[in-house]
Write an enzyme that holds these catalytic residues in place. Structure first.
Site, PDB file in Angstrom:
ATOM      1  N   ARG A   1       0.822  -1.225   0.000  1.00  0.00           N
ATOM      2  CA  ARG A   1       0.000   0.000   0.000  1.00  0.00           C
ATOM      3  C   ARG A   1       0.851   1.268   0.000  1.00  0.00           C
ATOM      4  O   ARG A   1       0.457   2.272   0.584  1.00  0.00           O
ATOM      5  CB  ARG A   1      -0.959   0.026   1.196  1.00  0.00           C
ATOM      6  CG  ARG A   1      -2.104  -0.957   1.124  1.00  0.00           C
ATOM      7  CD  ARG A   1      -3.243  -0.403   0.269  1.00  0.00           C
ATOM      8  NE  ARG A   1      -4.243  -1.450   0.038  1.00  0.00           N
ATOM      9  CZ  ARG A   1      -5.353  -1.566   0.752  1.00  0.00           C
ATOM     10  NH1 ARG A   1      -5.635  -0.700   1.681  1.00  0.00           N
ATOM     11  NH2 ARG A   1      -6.199  -2.553   0.497  1.00  0.00           N
TER      12      ARG A   1
ATOM     13  N   ARG B   1      -3.376   6.523   1.254  1.00  0.00           N
ATOM     14  CA  ARG B   1      -3.927   7.736   1.881  1.00  0.00           C
ATOM     15  C   ARG B   1      -3.015   8.397   2.914  1.00  0.00           C
ATOM     16  O   ARG B   1      -3.315   9.491   3.366  1.00  0.00           O
ATOM     17  CB  ARG B   1      -5.278   7.412   2.515  1.00  0.00           C
ATOM     18  CG  ARG B   1      -6.382   7.250   1.497  1.00  0.00           C
ATOM     19  CD  ARG B   1      -7.573   6.550   2.093  1.00  0.00           C
ATOM     20  NE  ARG B   1      -7.211   5.177   2.425  1.00  0.00           N
ATOM     21  CZ  ARG B   1      -8.015   4.294   2.981  1.00  0.00           C
ATOM     22  NH1 ARG B   1      -9.238   4.634   3.288  1.00  0.00           N
ATOM     23  NH2 ARG B   1      -7.613   3.075   3.242  1.00  0.00           N
TER      24      ARG B   1
ATOM     25  N   ARG C   1      -6.287  11.373  -5.973  1.00  0.00           N
ATOM     26  CA  ARG C   1      -7.545  10.643  -5.808  1.00  0.00           C
ATOM     27  C   ARG C   1      -8.726  11.616  -5.911  1.00  0.00           C
ATOM     28  O   ARG C   1      -9.743  11.303  -6.541  1.00  0.00           O
ATOM     29  CB  ARG C   1      -7.540   9.949  -4.452  1.00  0.00           C
ATOM     30  CG  ARG C   1      -8.739   9.096  -4.143  1.00  0.00           C
ATOM     31  CD  ARG C   1      -8.494   8.530  -2.748  1.00  0.00           C
ATOM     32  NE  ARG C   1      -9.517   7.655  -2.251  1.00  0.00           N
ATOM     33  CZ  ARG C   1     -10.640   8.076  -1.684  1.00  0.00           C
ATOM     34  NH1 ARG C   1     -10.909   9.359  -1.597  1.00  0.00           N
ATOM     35  NH2 ARG C   1     -11.499   7.196  -1.227  1.00  0.00           N
TER      36      ARG C   1
ATOM     37  N   ASP D   1      -6.751  -2.838  -7.687  1.00  0.00           N
ATOM     38  CA  ASP D   1      -7.301  -3.489  -6.499  1.00  0.00           C
ATOM     39  C   ASP D   1      -7.652  -4.932  -6.827  1.00  0.00           C
ATOM     40  O   ASP D   1      -7.991  -5.242  -7.968  1.00  0.00           O
ATOM     41  CB  ASP D   1      -8.545  -2.754  -5.996  1.00  0.00           C
ATOM     42  CG  ASP D   1      -8.870  -3.151  -4.563  1.00  0.00           C
ATOM     43  OD1 ASP D   1      -8.269  -2.580  -3.641  1.00  0.00           O
ATOM     44  OD2 ASP D   1      -9.689  -4.077  -4.361  1.00  0.00           O
TER      45      ASP D   1
ATOM     46  N   TYR E   1     -14.842 -12.044  -0.465  1.00  0.00           N
ATOM     47  CA  TYR E   1     -15.543 -10.773  -0.714  1.00  0.00           C
ATOM     48  C   TYR E   1     -16.756 -10.988  -1.621  1.00  0.00           C
ATOM     49  O   TYR E   1     -17.796 -10.363  -1.441  1.00  0.00           O
ATOM     50  CB  TYR E   1     -14.586  -9.751  -1.350  1.00  0.00           C
ATOM     51  CG  TYR E   1     -13.556  -9.227  -0.367  1.00  0.00           C
ATOM     52  CD1 TYR E   1     -13.844  -8.157   0.464  1.00  0.00           C
ATOM     53  CD2 TYR E   1     -12.293  -9.817  -0.255  1.00  0.00           C
ATOM     54  CE1 TYR E   1     -12.908  -7.678   1.379  1.00  0.00           C
ATOM     55  CE2 TYR E   1     -11.356  -9.348   0.648  1.00  0.00           C
ATOM     56  CZ  TYR E   1     -11.676  -8.277   1.469  1.00  0.00           C
ATOM     57  OH  TYR E   1     -10.758  -7.819   2.376  1.00  0.00           O
TER      58      TYR E   1
HETATM   59  O1  CP3 Z   1      -0.147  -1.823  -2.452  1.00  0.00           O
HETATM   60  C1  CP3 Z   1      -0.373  -0.911  -3.278  1.00  0.00           C
HETATM   61  O2  CP3 Z   1      -0.003   0.267  -3.102  1.00  0.00           O
HETATM   62  C2  CP3 Z   1      -1.032  -1.276  -4.600  1.00  0.00           C
HETATM   63  C3  CP3 Z   1      -2.434  -1.123  -4.685  1.00  0.00           C
HETATM   64  C4  CP3 Z   1      -3.338  -2.033  -3.865  1.00  0.00           C
HETATM   65  C5  CP3 Z   1      -4.567  -1.573  -3.322  1.00  0.00           C
HETATM   66  N1  CP3 Z   1      -5.228  -2.633  -2.799  1.00  0.00           N
HETATM   67  C6  CP3 Z   1      -5.037  -0.178  -3.366  1.00  0.00           C
HETATM   68  C7  CP3 Z   1      -6.114   0.239  -2.452  1.00  0.00           C
HETATM   69  C8  CP3 Z   1      -3.250  -3.383  -3.564  1.00  0.00           C
HETATM   70  C9  CP3 Z   1      -2.106  -4.357  -3.835  1.00  0.00           C
HETATM   71  C10 CP3 Z   1      -4.461  -3.753  -2.903  1.00  0.00           C
HETATM   72  C11 CP3 Z   1      -4.752  -5.125  -2.472  1.00  0.00           C
HETATM   73  C12 CP3 Z   1      -5.988  -5.400  -1.745  1.00  0.00           C
HETATM   74  N2  CP3 Z   1      -7.217  -4.798  -1.895  1.00  0.00           N
HETATM   75  C13 CP3 Z   1      -6.128  -6.441  -0.811  1.00  0.00           C
HETATM   76  C14 CP3 Z   1      -5.051  -7.425  -0.424  1.00  0.00           C
HETATM   77  C15 CP3 Z   1      -4.044  -6.861   0.487  1.00  0.00           C
HETATM   78  C16 CP3 Z   1      -4.550  -6.549   1.865  1.00  0.00           C
HETATM   79  O3  CP3 Z   1      -4.573  -5.362   2.207  1.00  0.00           O
HETATM   80  O4  CP3 Z   1      -4.884  -7.497   2.593  1.00  0.00           O
HETATM   81  C17 CP3 Z   1      -7.447  -6.421  -0.332  1.00  0.00           C
HETATM   82  C18 CP3 Z   1      -8.041  -7.327   0.707  1.00  0.00           C
HETATM   83  C19 CP3 Z   1      -8.136  -5.382  -1.048  1.00  0.00           C
HETATM   84  C20 CP3 Z   1      -9.573  -5.007  -0.949  1.00  0.00           C
HETATM   85  C21 CP3 Z   1      -9.751  -3.632  -0.484  1.00  0.00           C
HETATM   86  N3  CP3 Z   1      -9.437  -2.516  -1.220  1.00  0.00           N
HETATM   87  C22 CP3 Z   1     -10.246  -3.221   0.773  1.00  0.00           C
HETATM   88  C23 CP3 Z   1     -10.676  -4.151   1.879  1.00  0.00           C
HETATM   89  C24 CP3 Z   1     -10.236  -1.835   0.772  1.00  0.00           C
HETATM   90  C25 CP3 Z   1     -10.790  -0.929   1.838  1.00  0.00           C
HETATM   91  C26 CP3 Z   1      -9.860  -0.777   2.973  1.00  0.00           C
HETATM   92  C27 CP3 Z   1      -9.106   0.516   2.842  1.00  0.00           C
HETATM   93  O5  CP3 Z   1      -7.891   0.503   3.078  1.00  0.00           O
HETATM   94  O6  CP3 Z   1      -9.765   1.535   2.559  1.00  0.00           O
HETATM   95  C28 CP3 Z   1      -9.677  -1.405  -0.465  1.00  0.00           C
HETATM   96  C29 CP3 Z   1      -9.444  -0.005  -0.882  1.00  0.00           C
HETATM   97  C30 CP3 Z   1      -8.072   0.341  -1.361  1.00  0.00           C
HETATM   98  N4  CP3 Z   1      -7.288  -0.425  -2.167  1.00  0.00           N
HETATM   99  C31 CP3 Z   1      -7.381   1.560  -1.092  1.00  0.00           C
HETATM  100  C32 CP3 Z   1      -6.167   1.508  -1.777  1.00  0.00           C
HETATM  101  C33 CP3 Z   1      -5.106   2.580  -1.860  1.00  0.00           C
HETATM  102  C34 CP3 Z   1      -7.930   2.714  -0.284  1.00  0.00           C
HETATM  103  C35 CP3 Z   1      -8.959   3.391  -1.131  1.00  0.00           C
HETATM  104  C36 CP3 Z   1      -9.013   4.875  -0.967  1.00  0.00           C
HETATM  105  O7  CP3 Z   1      -8.159   5.593  -1.525  1.00  0.00           O
HETATM  106  O8  CP3 Z   1      -9.964   5.327  -0.304  1.00  0.00           O
END
Ligand code: CP3
Length: 344
Positions: free
Chosen positions: A25, A29, A38, A75, A152
C-alpha cells in the site's frame, strides 16, 4: 547479462548486503499527494481505471522514497467486477459487492474471456509505467488469491472471520469450488495480460489464508496458488512470483516448494528468526515489520527494523511491512525505516 535490479536479484535467490525494500500500500492515503490525485480522479475506482492517474499515484512513493519496486495501482476486487459483479466503495467502510451465494448468482457471472473488456485500462497503466519508472525500479503486478477474492464475492463485503465463505464451503461445496475455479482461471488471464504489458514480478495476495485450516488450506489456498504459478510460468518462463498466504503460521513452511512461488511474503505474526530457519531455507522471503511502526515511530521502529534485517541477513530477503501501511501513518516514519534498512 547480470541482473542489476535488486528485487529481481533477491527473487533469483541472491543474498544481498542491503536487502531491497518496497512497502504494501505504498501508494495510499498516508501520502498527501495520493489524496490530491484521488480527489482529482473523483473516487477510488475512477482512479484505478484512469491509466494516467493510476500511473501517477504508482510513481509517487518512488519519487518520494526511491523504493526498489513499484506496485501497480489497482485493487484485487477489479477481477470480480470484470466477471460481472457490482462493486462500489463506501467511504469509511470499505468495499461492497453483489453477492454470490446461489447457483443463480453464479450463473449471472460472465465468462473468463470477457474480463479484458473491463480490465484493459489496467494493462494500459502497466504499459505507461514501463516507460515512466526509473531503470533500477522493478514493476510488480498483482491479483488477489482465489480464496480471498471469493470471501468478498460471497459476503459482498469484508468480514472479520470470513463466515459467509466458510458457510458456503460447508453448505454447497460444488458451488464454492466452481466459484474458486472461475476466479482462478480469470486470475491467470488477468496476470498473464499484466505480464504481457510489462509487469516484471507478480504477487498473489491471499489476505485471508489464515482462516483456512488443515486440508482446507491445502485445497483452497495452496492449490490455487500452485495452479496460477504453474500456468504463468508455462506461458512466461522465468516470471518471478511472490505468494502471500497471510497469517498462514506453520503453513508457511513448505509453501514455496509446494506452489512453485519464488518468494513467500510473511506477515508480522511470525517471528523473523523462526521464519529464517523454517521458510527462508527454501528461498527468498519478504517482510515483515508490523505496520503500526509507521504510525508510532521512534526507537522501537529502528530496533525492530534492524532485528528483521539481521534475522534474514543470511539468505535472500526483500524488506517490507507485514501488511499494508495504514492511512494514519506518518510519512517521516517510512523514511526512517528506509534509512535504517539502508544504513548497512
Ligand atoms: O499496495 C499498493 O499500493 C497497490 C495497490 C493495492 C490496493 N489494494 C489499493 C487500495 C493493492 C495491492 C491492494 C490489495 C488489496 N485490496 C487487498 C489485499 C491486500 C490486503 O490489504 O490485505 C485487499 C483485501 C483489497 C480489498 C480492499 N481494497 C479493501 C478491503 C479496501 C478498503 C480498505 C481501505 O484501506 O480503505 C480497499 C481499498 C483500497 N485499495 C485503497 C487503496 C489505496 C484505499 C482506497 C481509498 O483511496 O480510499
Amino acid at each position: 547479462m547480470t541482473e542489476s535490479k535488486t528485487i529481481l536479484r533477491a527473487l533469483a535467490g541472491e543474498t544481498q548486503a542491503v536487502p531491497p525494500i518496497w512497502m504494501m500500500r505504498q501508494a495510499g492515503r498516508y501520502l498527501p499527494e495520493y489524496k490530491a490525485t484521488r480527489a482529482q480522479a473523483g473516487d477510488f475506482l475512477s482512479l484505478c481505471y484512469n491509466p494516467e492517474l493510476a500511473c501517477e499515484v504508482t510513481l509517487q512513493p518512488i519519487r518520494r522514497y526511491g523504493f526498489d519496486a513499484a506496485i501497480l495501482f489497482a485493487d484485487i476486487l477489479l477481477v470480480p467486477q470484470a466477471l460481472g459483479a457490482d462493486l462500489w466503495f463506501v467511504t469509511g467502510e470499505g468495499p461492497r459487492l453483489s453477492t454470490v451465494t446461489t447457483q443463480a448468482d453464479f450463473d449471472k457471472l460472465g465468462p473468463v474471456e470477457d474480463i479484458h473488456e473491463t480490465l484493459s485500462p489496467i494493462y494500459q497503466t502497466v504499459r505507461l509505467l514501463t516507460k515512466a519508472l526509473p531503470r533500477e525500479t522493478t514493476l510488480i503486478g498483482f491479483a488477489g488469491a482465489p480464496w480471498t477474492v471469493a470471501t468478498y464475492m460471497i459476503a459482498g463485503k469484508g468480514t472479520k472471520d470470513q463466515g459467509p465463505a466458510h458457510a458456503l464451503k460447508a453448505g454447497d461445496v460444488a458451488l464454492f469450488e466452481a466459484l474458486l475455479e472461475r476466479i482462478t482461471l480469470a486470475t491467470i488471464e488477468y496476470l498473464s495480460a499484466q505480464i504481457d504489458a510489462g509487469a516484471e514480478v507478480i504477487k498473489i495476495f491471499d489476505s485471508w489464508a489464515g482462516s483456512l485450516k488443515g486440508t482446507d488450506f491445502d485445497r483452497y489456498s495452496l492449490e490455487p496458488a500452485r495452479q496460477i504459478t504453474a500456468a504463468l510460468k508455462a506461458r512466461h518462463p522465468g516470471i518471478p512470483i511472490i505468494g502471500f498466504p497471510r497469517e498462514a503460521g506453520e503453513k508457511y513452511i513448505g509453501f514455496a516448494k509446494a506452489t512453485g512461488v519464488d518468494c513467500v511474503a510473511l506477515d508480522n505474526s511470525v517471528a523473523p528468526d523462526w521464519a529464517a530457519a523454517h521458510v527462508q531455507v527454501d528461498g527468498c522471503v519478504q517482510g515483515n515489520l508490523a505496520s503500526h511502526h509507521m504510525v508510532t515511530g521512534g526507537q522501537p521502529l529502528v530496533d525492530e527494523t534492524r532485528a528483521i534485517v539481521k534475522a534474514f541477513s543470511k539468505g535472500p530477503h526483500i524488506f517490507n511491512l507485514g501488511h499494508g501501511i495504514t492511512p494514519d501513518a506518518d510519512p517521516d516514519n517510512v523514511q526512517r525505516m528506509i534509512d535504517t534498512v539502508r544504513e548497512g
